[in-house]
Each structure stands twice: as structure tokens, then as C-alpha cells.
Design a protein around this motif. Structure first.
Motif: not given
Length: 207
Positions: A114-117, A124-131, A159-165, A173-178
Motif C-alpha cells: 500500500t501507499l497511503r496518506g 502527547s505520545n498517543i496518536l489516533f489516525y485514519g489512513t 484506522v489505527g492507533a500508535e503509542v510512543g513508548f 495497531l492497525e486495521y486496513l480494508y483492501i
């Protein structure tokens, strides 16, 4: 002369006592040590590189075949950050073990990419995103020793969530539909396309 010496000694003693009293007063009023850092000091900006592992389950159009299996691969991207808002681009390539058999036909998805935006909001160190963006990959059919493969493009969203540890490390952790476009397969005599859901976990190193 004696009076002068006694006066000088009294003056020194008074100064010593005043200094000791000031030191005690200062110690008693000392504020606790604090680090002068903003609470949202974690930065998501810049390039990163990582790896992931997950599971894929899908379906092949015009057949009852439903390939599934483990997937794993690598990803790389770049983030821009404006306050809590994070924007970026990410690409990945995956090896997949998804396959399924119905009657004499076996379908599999050996790989995809995939190539996504990406766009999200950081606490802070927790990011919620769509792609969302471009997807591409291979759909392979086999029957009676005959193999036919088509590599096609399509789209993906998730969609996904990312945590800086750690200062340079994050986990996601990410979910994609292709959805890959259909191709005419001689081996089946019909047009077959592939769509799948992917759940995966990964780690990234931020440079």
C-alpha cells in the motif's frame, strides 16, 4: 582596646547567627524540583521505519473462495506535525500466506502493498489516525497443476492507533480494508478480484 575587640567579636557572632538563620529559612521554603517541559512534548514529526505482523481474511469475487492467513512486512513513512495534528505518508510491502481451496481451484494472495496518506490527532505520545490510498498485489489461481497470476491495483482505507513508548520507538495497531481490481482469469473463465481485511501490529523506529 579591649572594648574594641569585644565589639568586633560580637559583630562577627551576630553576622554568623544571621547567616545561619537565613540559610535555615531558605531551606525551609525551597520549592520541589520540577522539569519545565510541556505535557505534550512528544514529537511525531520526521521519518520512521518499522515492521509488522498480522492476519488477513478476504474473498475472491465470482467464487466462494475465502483466502485467509498470516501476513508480515515492513513499512516506512514521514510525519508532519502542527500542534496535536499529525499528517503524513506511509508505504508498506507485505508477504501473505492467505489462501483457500474450493473444488479444483485454489486461490491465494502471496503479497500486497500500500501507499497511503495518514491524518490523526495526538494526545502527547498517543496518536489516533485514519489512513487511505493506493493498494496493489497479486491474486494467484491454481487448478490441475496450472497456475495463473494477476497483479492489479486498487484502494485501501483504515484506522489505527500508535503509542510512543520510548524517545525513538512507537508501537501501533492497525486495521486496513483492501480492494484489488478484477482481472479476467482463463483458469476460471470469469473475472476475479480480491478484497480483504487486515489487522496487524507493528513497531516503528523514528529518526
Amino acid at each position: 582596646m579591649k572594648g574594641l575587640v569585644v565589639g568586633a567579636a560580637a559583630l562577627v557572632a551576630a553576622g554568623w547567627a544571621a547567616s545561619a538563620g537565613a540559610a535555615d529559612l531558605s531551606y525551609g521554603q525551597r520549592a520541589p524540583y520540577t522539569v519545565n517541559q510541556p505535557l505534550n512534548g512528544y514529537s511525531w514529526a520526521g521519518p520512521y521505519l518499522g515492521a509488522n505482523l498480522g492476519y488477513e481474511w478476504g474473498s475472491v469475487s465470482n467464487t466462494p473462495v475465502k483466502p485467509s492467513g498470516f501476513v508480515g512486512g515492513v513499512q516506512a513513512g514521514y510525519n508532519f506535525q502542527n500542534g496535536p495534528w499529525v499528517f503524513g505518508v506511509e508505504g508498506d510491502i507485505q508477504a501473505a500466506g492467505a489462501d483457500d481451496t474450493f473444488a479444483p481451484w485454489k486461490f491465494s494472495n502471496p503479497w500486497f502493498g500500500t501507499l497511503r496518506g495518514r491524518a490523526g490527532y495526538a494526545f502527547s505520545n498517543i496518536l489516533f489516525y485514519g489512513t487511505a490510498g493506493l493498494a496493489f498485489g497479486e491474486l494467484r489461481a491454481q487448478t490441475f497443476g496450472w497456475t495463473e497470476s494477476h497483479t492489479t491495483a486498487g484502494w485501501t482505507a483504515g484506522v489505527g492507533a500508535e503509542v510512543g513508548f520510548a524517545p525513538n520507538w512507537s508501537a501501533k495497531l492497525e486495521y486496513l480494508y483492501i480492494d484489488l481490481s478484477s482481472s479476467q482469469f482463463a483458469i476460471t473463465g470469469v473475472s476475479n478480484g480480491y478484497s480483504a481485511s487486515v489487522v496487524r501490529a507493528g513497531v516503528n523506529y523514528h529518526f
